[in-house]
Motif scaffolding. Structure first.
Motif, PDB file in Angstrom:
ATOM      1  N   MET A 955     -15.071  32.906   0.828  1.00  0.00           N
ATOM      2  CA  MET A 955     -13.945  33.088   1.745  1.00  0.00           C
ATOM      3  C   MET A 955     -12.622  32.829   1.027  1.00  0.00           C
ATOM      4  O   MET A 955     -11.631  33.552   1.225  1.00  0.00           O
ATOM      5  CB  MET A 955     -14.106  32.153   2.942  1.00  0.00           C
ATOM      6  N   TYR A 956     -12.589  31.808   0.171  1.00  0.00           N
ATOM      7  CA  TYR A 956     -11.348  31.495  -0.551  1.00  0.00           C
ATOM      8  C   TYR A 956     -10.970  32.616  -1.510  1.00  0.00           C
ATOM      9  O   TYR A 956      -9.823  33.061  -1.543  1.00  0.00           O
ATOM     10  CB  TYR A 956     -11.515  30.180  -1.316  1.00  0.00           C
ATOM     11  N   LEU A1066       1.183  28.293  -3.038  1.00  0.00           N
ATOM     12  CA  LEU A1066       0.446  29.088  -2.055  1.00  0.00           C
ATOM     13  C   LEU A1066      -1.062  28.892  -2.217  1.00  0.00           C
ATOM     14  O   LEU A1066      -1.782  28.708  -1.228  1.00  0.00           O
ATOM     15  CB  LEU A1066       0.813  30.561  -2.223  1.00  0.00           C
ATOM     16  N   ALA A1067      -1.552  28.898  -3.455  1.00  0.00           N
ATOM     17  CA  ALA A1067      -2.989  28.757  -3.708  1.00  0.00           C
ATOM     18  C   ALA A1067      -3.493  27.387  -3.320  1.00  0.00           C
ATOM     19  O   ALA A1067      -4.574  27.246  -2.722  1.00  0.00           O
ATOM     20  CB  ALA A1067      -3.287  29.035  -5.183  1.00  0.00           C
ATOM     21  N   PHE A1068      -2.707  26.324  -3.637  1.00  0.00           N
ATOM     22  CA  PHE A1068      -3.178  24.968  -3.330  1.00  0.00           C
ATOM     23  C   PHE A1068      -3.065  24.650  -1.846  1.00  0.00           C
ATOM     24  O   PHE A1068      -3.897  23.917  -1.305  1.00  0.00           O
ATOM     25  CB  PHE A1068      -2.411  23.945  -4.169  1.00  0.00           C
ATOM     26  N   GLU A1069      -2.036  25.173  -1.190  1.00  0.00           N
ATOM     27  CA  GLU A1069      -1.961  24.982   0.258  1.00  0.00           C
ATOM     28  C   GLU A1069      -3.146  25.638   0.946  1.00  0.00           C
ATOM     29  O   GLU A1069      -3.713  25.093   1.901  1.00  0.00           O
ATOM     30  CB  GLU A1069      -0.649  25.552   0.790  1.00  0.00           C
ATOM     31  N   GLU A1073      -6.697  23.661   3.122  1.00  0.00           N
ATOM     32  CA  GLU A1073      -6.986  23.909   4.531  1.00  0.00           C
ATOM     33  C   GLU A1073      -8.370  23.389   4.895  1.00  0.00           C
ATOM     34  O   GLU A1073      -9.253  23.232   4.055  1.00  0.00           O
ATOM     35  CB  GLU A1073      -6.891  25.407   4.830  1.00  0.00           C
ATOM     36  N   ASP A1074      -8.565  23.143   6.193  1.00  0.00           N
ATOM     37  CA  ASP A1074      -9.831  22.580   6.672  1.00  0.00           C
ATOM     38  C   ASP A1074     -11.006  23.529   6.451  1.00  0.00           C
ATOM     39  O   ASP A1074     -12.164  23.095   6.467  1.00  0.00           O
ATOM     40  CB  ASP A1074      -9.714  22.250   8.164  1.00  0.00           C
ATOM     41  N   ASN A1075     -10.714  24.797   6.250  1.00  0.00           N
ATOM     42  CA  ASN A1075     -11.799  25.768   6.057  1.00  0.00           C
ATOM     43  C   ASN A1075     -12.559  25.545   4.759  1.00  0.00           C
ATOM     44  O   ASN A1075     -13.648  26.097   4.579  1.00  0.00           O
ATOM     45  CB  ASN A1075     -11.235  27.196   6.054  1.00  0.00           C
ATOM     46  N   TYR A1076     -11.959  24.751   3.838  1.00  0.00           N
ATOM     47  CA  TYR A1076     -12.552  24.633   2.507  1.00  0.00           C
ATOM     48  C   TYR A1076     -12.919  23.179   2.175  1.00  0.00           C
ATOM     49  O   TYR A1076     -12.889  22.774   1.018  1.00  0.00           O
ATOM     50  CB  TYR A1076     -11.587  25.192   1.460  1.00  0.00           C
ATOM     51  N   ARG A1092      -6.599  15.099 -11.888  1.00  0.00           N
ATOM     52  CA  ARG A1092      -6.749  15.812 -13.161  1.00  0.00           C
ATOM     53  C   ARG A1092      -6.867  17.318 -12.919  1.00  0.00           C
ATOM     54  O   ARG A1092      -6.286  18.125 -13.652  1.00  0.00           O
ATOM     55  CB  ARG A1092      -7.987  15.295 -13.905  1.00  0.00           C
ATOM     56  N   PHE A1093      -7.636  17.714 -11.908  1.00  0.00           N
ATOM     57  CA  PHE A1093      -7.769  19.138 -11.591  1.00  0.00           C
ATOM     58  C   PHE A1093      -6.417  19.745 -11.226  1.00  0.00           C
ATOM     59  O   PHE A1093      -6.035  20.803 -11.738  1.00  0.00           O
ATOM     60  CB  PHE A1093      -8.753  19.311 -10.437  1.00  0.00           C
ATOM     61  N   ARG A1094      -5.670  19.053 -10.373  1.00  0.00           N
ATOM     62  CA  ARG A1094      -4.373  19.580  -9.945  1.00  0.00           C
ATOM     63  C   ARG A1094      -3.403  19.652 -11.119  1.00  0.00           C
ATOM     64  O   ARG A1094      -2.667  20.631 -11.280  1.00  0.00           O
ATOM     65  CB  ARG A1094      -3.804  18.703  -8.830  1.00  0.00           C
ATOM     66  N   GLN A1095      -3.386  18.614 -11.973  1.00  0.00           N
ATOM     67  CA  GLN A1095      -2.466  18.603 -13.091  1.00  0.00           C
ATOM     68  C   GLN A1095      -2.782  19.705 -14.089  1.00  0.00           C
ATOM     69  O   GLN A1095      -1.880  20.357 -14.631  1.00  0.00           O
ATOM     70  CB  GLN A1095      -2.517  17.244 -13.791  1.00  0.00           C
TER      71      GLN A1095
END
Length: 1257
Positions: A955-956, A1066-1069, A1073-1076, A1092-1095
């Motif tokens: 879905m993502y 946009l991708a991180f928002e 979401e609760d869907n993921y 670490r993943f976000r950075q």
């Protein structure tokens, strides 16, 4: 020492003693002991009381005192003459006795040791022999039981499949009957199926049945009408069936016309009446008169109207199987009959009568005993209005047809279809030859039990009763007949009605027997035991001989050593002797002299022999070539096909070698199957070219037509398979196309002999076919004039369309050619109606395209539409989902290995992002991201993600794909997928061991060498994830244009990397979401992993902004700090993490412009798309400058100042192996090609865009 040295030494000692006044006898004794000690020292002994177990040393020890004694007597001293002799003799005898006693003691010890060794060997022999016997016996028993269970499961499983096949065939036949009755407006029971004999014969032969027939349910009030109906229709039905038997090929039934037509319902117990048409049965209905049958067994009795209801129930039952079936409305198996039970004479006689009746009709049956065996009827109901009431249940655990409503609402049974099958036919031809003595017992409470013996494919009926040995009951395998489907090795495909399993249930069991066991019992255990004992005895004898030889050899060697040592000792001082010994030992142990000379000699000899061999072979081969008959022939009528995959070289340059071979093996494998099926001879494959010929080695007059069909089949298969493979091989696979050329004419074919003999084609026909291919178009078949003429002669002229332009073929001049558009039948494996159909399924490239190396590709358009089709978009999504699923699995596996089977989230983890006020995503870029510490790899075996995780991942990715603007020619989801593919290729090189240095020898050193990237799945996922989102919702214009337009995105991010920050946000928002929730739980489980993943994603996405001057300066300074040798601003640990971050960013940067470092065609494709995107923006007023102005120079600048330096820095990272050299080579070559052809290409692009008027946003 030898005797001579002992005497001389003693003489010196005696003289010295005499001169000093010491008694000679005492000196003699002392000297004797001293000399003896010297000898023992030579032999390795500590003193007189230590023996070396050598006969030589013992004899020498005994000789020394004697020789001393003799020399003492010869000294001639009068003063001590008598006393000295007595003392000397006494001391010598004492020494000799002591030596002899010691020798005897050692001999006894050795003898005891030998007895112990031989005793141990004997006991070991017995133990091993018994072990071999029992292990072999156990192995035979295990093999016997294993084979029995295997055979039992085969029997039960195949019996289950046979039963299912009977009911499957019945179900299909009944459905056909019901459908025919409904559509022909016939009402039950007054239904006649035309050609029943032919149709039913197929069911009978498929089921291995003896007899099939139908019984129609006739109610009491329908009897008179039924009897009138059969009187009218029956004779014609019977004659039709008999005629079918006579005419049907493969049916060997006896044909009889001497029969009586009874047009009344009559009982099976009723004697034949003299006048046909009597009253028949006198009881009330309902009735089940037999109607249509196969075969029609008509001799003297009536071929129809026998009432099945007249058959009495089996003992102990109040109702018959047919009554149960009509009431339950489900199929049933009747209790077995023809049991031939001698214990029941009356029943035996009835069975014998029926067996005689069957014997008179069954073909290829010689004796009554062959048919006097158990048989059952497999009855299947036919319902009123079945086509309106039956619904199908697709539940995997219960493949059964269901009837709507409860049982009272189910339609009543209108008729039944019966298949009569011998039970022996259910279990024969299952086991192979050699599987003998297996007993199959059928048991039921309603009828007598009966037993078969299975001997390989053959079955022997043993008679009524159970004939199995209780000794093997522990091995018995069995089941109810109705449950045999559970023994089937394949999933059930039966979708018919469920079987009645409560009436007279019949069970079957498989038993072993002594006969079967005997086949697995042999004398092998005894043979093994005896062979083992013999081997041990042989070993003992060999050991004894070896011991004897060794002892003799040791004595000789020891004697020689003593003698040599004595001689050397007599000639040289002890120090010189030791040096001589050491020097000699070194000369013998050295491997530098003789082996080297031998190697040198060998190489020289080998060189001379090779030259001589080559000369001799060359001259011999010339003679053979002149004298031997060549294998070659001229085939006057052939059609040769050349097929080439357009775009293959460019496609292959972006793939791993395994992907390239996967594509070629799949395509050529499909072509090969079609060639074999259609009578085409495949000659060879050369790279991505496929060569085939029709008309040889077997001549074929229709060679041109056949080759046309084959070529069309290849086109269709190519189109279908590339689309399917795109999911696994990545984007762009479906864009590959086949270009085909055909030419007909004479061809020389033969075997070209040599070191590797090959079948080859020669001649002008082959050359012209190659020219037809090279001048053809993608997804087109170009035929020469000659091939076209042959197709027209075959009345297939409508397949051809003359090419509008003449083809300038090398060496041929201008040629008129034809496009071929044959219709390929479904039976040939492909369905292609026209070339136009292929064009709609698969984009066709320009006439100017040339795939061969070195040919011009000016003006080549690489896509037929700006927007990605829904079908292609879905393939890209599927490929991305599969790829990210593979990346996500190691993350979860590693976490489970570390935390146990439950790898839940940290309860304190809240996915908190702490951002200083006023800070943007760009501000969060860091100099380096700390990589995780080394953890040894752990094997987890097969692992699958949870279904919810995969669903959310799909879905993502689907949402991300739709957030990309499809009207962007360049910055779209297809480009993101291309970047992902390039990223994966670089990451795979990091994970490949050939990137190691020579001093990397273990996993920890490999981890350090690759900066931790090779072993951290979360880092890999973050890099590829960044490639997925880095251009999300791209506006199709540059960051500078957004700033100039005061676009809201540029305003939000203050004009600094606005598109990159927007894509990341946009991708991180979306991800948050609760869907993921499940997806995020699989991706990270702690705050440290989340941070670490976000950075990593922030650094990677912002790294794609390569034109920001501040970021460029920041990256250059960081490179110098991390990779400069004299850098001291960073600690060793910080430098390592910094190198890791730089390498990660280089991966995403190189992948973002990967087209510039790939094949020339790939570079052109994406460069044109970027130009088109920029030109579109210019036409829309979103750019001040026409991109065609300066585009040529800009590309050269981009190569010189970004692409080539980036490739060189990738090489400097040292973790990508040979890929760095390949990327740098491609970048350099593309720059040279652009410098040479770029201006011409740019003019072509500009002209196309001006003609299109710009692409509308």
């Amino acid at each position: 020492m030898g005797p001579r040295n002992a005497s001389s030494s003693h003489y010196g000692a005696s003289t010295l003693a005499a001169e000093s006044g010491v008694p000679t006898s005492v000196s003699s004794f002392a000297t004797g002991r001293t000399e003896n000690r010297g000898l023992n020292d030579v032999l390795g002994c500590a003193d007189d009381d230590t023996d070396d177990n050598s006969e030589s040393s013992k004899s020498n020890s005994r000789e020394a005192p004697t020789q001393t004694r003799q020399s003492t007597s010869s000294a001639g001293d009068d003063f001590l003459s008598g006393a000295g002799d007595e003392y000397s003799v006494a001391s010598g005898r004492e020494y000799q006795q002591r030596q002899e006693d010691f020798t005897e003691k050692e001999t006894r010890s050795v003898r005891k040791l030998k007895i112990l060794v031989f005793g141990s060997l004997f006991l070991s022999m017995v133990a091993v022999a018994l072990t071999a016997y029992f292990l072999t016996s156990k192995a035979e028993q295990d093999n016997f039981e294993l084979q029995f269970h295997d055979d039992a499961y085969k029997l039960l499983g195949n019996m289950g499949r046979n039963i299912e096949r009977i009911f499957e065939a019945s179900d299909a036949f009944v459905a056909n009957i019901a459908s025919f009755a409904a559509h022909s407006n016939q009402t039950w029971p007054f239904v006649v199926i035309p050609d029943f004999a032919v149709r039913a014969e197929k069911v009978r032969s498929m089921c291995g049945a003896v007899y099939v027939n139908t019984y129609h349910v006739v109610q009491d009030n329908q009897r008179s009408e039924w009897e009138a109906y059969t009187a009218k229709v029956g004779p014609a039905v019977t004659k039709e069936s008999i005629a079918a038997i006579a005419a049907f090929d493969g049916m060997d039934w006896p044909i009889s016309t001497d029969y009586t037509e009874w047009n009344v319902i009559h009982s099976y117990e009723e004697n034949p009446i003299e006048v046909p048409g009597g009253e028949g049965v006198t009881y009330t209905g309902p009735y089940l008169p037999m109607w249509q049958t196969q075969p029609t067994l008509a001799e003297t009795d009536s071929p129809y109207n026998w009432d099945l209801m007249s058959v009495p129930p089996v003992p102990g039952q109040e109702r018959t199987a047919m009554e149960i079936m009509i009431e339950d409305k489900r199929p049933t198996i009747t209790p077995p009959y023809l049991l031939a039970d001698p214990a029941d004479p009356a029943k035996y006689q009835d069975d014998l009568d029926e067996a005689n009746w069957l014997h008179s009709y069954l073909p290829n049956v010689e004796t009554v005993e062959e048919v006097m065996q158990p048989i059952s009827d497999f009855a299947y109901p036919i319902y009123h209005n079945a086509h309106e009431k039956i619904q199908f249940n697709t539940d995997e655990e219960n493949h059964a047809t269901q009837l709507s409503g409860n049982n009272s609402e189910v339609p009543s049974v209108a008729a039944l279809f019966s298949v009569s099958v011998y039970w022996k036919d259910m279990i024969k031809d299952i086991l192979p030859e050699g599987s003998n003595g297996i007993l199959v017992v059928f048991e039921s409470d309603c009828v007598q039990d009966f037993t078969y013996e299975v001997n390989g494919p053959n079955v022997v009926y043993l008679g009524a009763g159970t004939f199995h040995d209780a000794k093997y009951d522990h091995m018995t395998q069995g089941s109810l007949v109705s449950d045999l489907k559970f023994f089937a090795t394949q999933d059930s495909t039966y979708t018919g009605l469920p079987l009645v399993d409560t009436f007279c249930p019949l069970s079957v069991s498989v038993h072993a027997s002594s006969k079967m066991e005997a086949a697995y019992t042999s004398n092998t255990p005894w043979i093994f035991a005896l062979v083992t004992a013999f081997v041990f005895l042989l070993t003992v004898v060999a050991f004894s001989l070896y011991n004897y030889v060794v002892e003799k050899r040791q004595q000789i060697v020891l004697k020689s050593a003593v003698t040599t040592n004595a001689i050397v000792s007599s000639l040289f001082p002890e120090g010189i002797k030791q040096q001589l010994m050491e020097t000699q030992a070194k000369e013998h142990l050295s491997d530098d002299t003789i082996p080297k000379s031998k190697l040198h000699s060998f190489l020289n000899d080998g060189t001379r022999n090779d030259n001589k061999f080559e000369g001799e072979t060359g001259s011999t081969y010339d003679v053979a070539s002149r004298n031997a008959k060549q294998i070659a022939e001229l085939f006057p009528e052939t059609t040769v096909m050349f097929a080439d995959i357009t775009g293959f070289t460019a496609w292959a340059s972006t793939r791993e070698p395994s992907h390239v071979f996967t594509l070629l093996e799949t395509l050529y494998g499909s072509f090969d199957k079609s060639a074999k099926r259609m009578g085409i001879f495949k000659v060879e494959t050369i790279g991505d070219s496929y060569v085939a010929v029709c008309g040889l080695p077997e001549p074929n007059k229709k060679h041109a037509v056949k080759m046309a069909r084959f070529a069309s089949s290849c086109l269709h298969d190519m189109n279908i398979l590339t689309k399917r493979l795109e999911v696994s091989l990545g984007p762009g696979t479906a864009d590959l196309a086949l270009r085909v050329g055909l030419h007909s004419g004479p061809t020389i074919a033969g075997v070209l002999r040599g070191e590797k003999a090959r079948f080859q084609l020669f001649g002008d026909t082959v050359n012209t076919a190659s020219r037809m291919e090279s001048s053809s178009k993608p997804n087109r078949i170009q035929a020469s004039q000659k091939t076209a003429e042959l197709i027209v002669e075959a009345r297939r002229g409508h397949w051809l369309t003359a090419r509008k332009d003449l083809v300038n073929a090398k060496g041929k001049g201008l040629l008129q050619t034809f496009w071929l558009n044959p219709k390929v039948l479904k039976s040939s494996g492909s369905v292609v109606s026209s070339v136009e159909d292929l064009e709609t399924e698969h984009s066709i490239e320009s006439d100017n395209i040339e795939e061969s190396e070195g040919k011009s590709t000016v003006g080549r358009p690489f896509f037929s539409s700006q927007e990605i089709s829904e079908e292609k978009l879905q393939r890209l999504i599927d490929w991305n989902v599969e790829l990210f699923e593979d990346l996500l699995k190691p993350i979860v596996q590693k976490r489970m290995a570390k935390m146990g089977s439950r790898a839940d989230k940290d309860s304190s983890f809240t996915e908190t992002v702490i951002i200083p006020e006023g800070s943007s995503v760009r501000d969060q870029v860091v100099g380096f991201v700390r990589m995780p510490e080394f953890e040894p790899a752990s094997e987890m075996g097969n692992f699958e993600l949870e279904t919810d995780v995969v669903a959310q991942l799909r879905m993502y990715i689907t949402t991300v794909a739709n957030l990309y603007r499809s009207n962007n020619p360049f910055h779209n989801f297809e480009h993101a997928s291309h970047v992902i593919m390039s990223t994966i290729k670089l990451l795979q090189r990091v994970a490949t061991r050939d990137v190691k240095k020579k001093d990397v020898s273990n996993e920890k050193e490999y981890y350090d060498y690759t900066f931790g990237i090779s072993t951290d799945p979360l880092t890999k996922f973050a890099i590829v994830f960044s490639a997925l989102i880095h251009d999300l919702d791209h506006a199709g214009v540059s960051n500078g244009q957004l700033v100039k337009e005061d676009d809201p995105i540029a305003v939000i991010y203050e004009g600094l990397s606005p598109m990159e920050q927007h894509s990341f946000t946009l991708a991180f928002e979306l991800l948050m979401e609760d869907n993921y929730t499940k997806l995020r739980s699989a991706l990270y489980s702690s705050q440290e992993e989340f941070d670490r993943f976000r950075q990593l994603c922030i650094n990677c996405v912002i790294a794609t902004d390569v034109f920001d001057k501040d970021l460029k300066t920041f990256r250059e300074d960081r490179w110098k700090k991390a990779f400069a040798e004299d850098s001291s601003s960073l600690s060793e640990e910080e430098a390592w993490h910094c190198k890791a971050t730089i390498t990660i960013e280089y991966i995403i940067q190189a992948s973002d412009v990967a087209h510039t470092m790939q094949h020339w065609h790939v570079y052109q494709r994406w460069n044109q798309r970027l130009f088109q995107e920029m030109y579109t923006a210019y036409k829309a007023g979103r750019a001040d400058k026409d991109p065609s102005v300066g585009w040529y120079e800009g590309e050269l600048w981009f190569f010189d100042n970004y692409v080539i330096p980036l490739a060189e820095k990738l090489k400097h990272c040292e973790v990508f192996g040979v890929d760095c050299d390949q990327l740098l080579d491609f970048a350099t070559q593309n720059r040279m090609e652009w410098q040479k052809k770029g201006m011409e290409i740019l003019q072509k692009w500009t002209k196309e865009e001006e003609g299109r008027g710009g692409i509308q946003q």
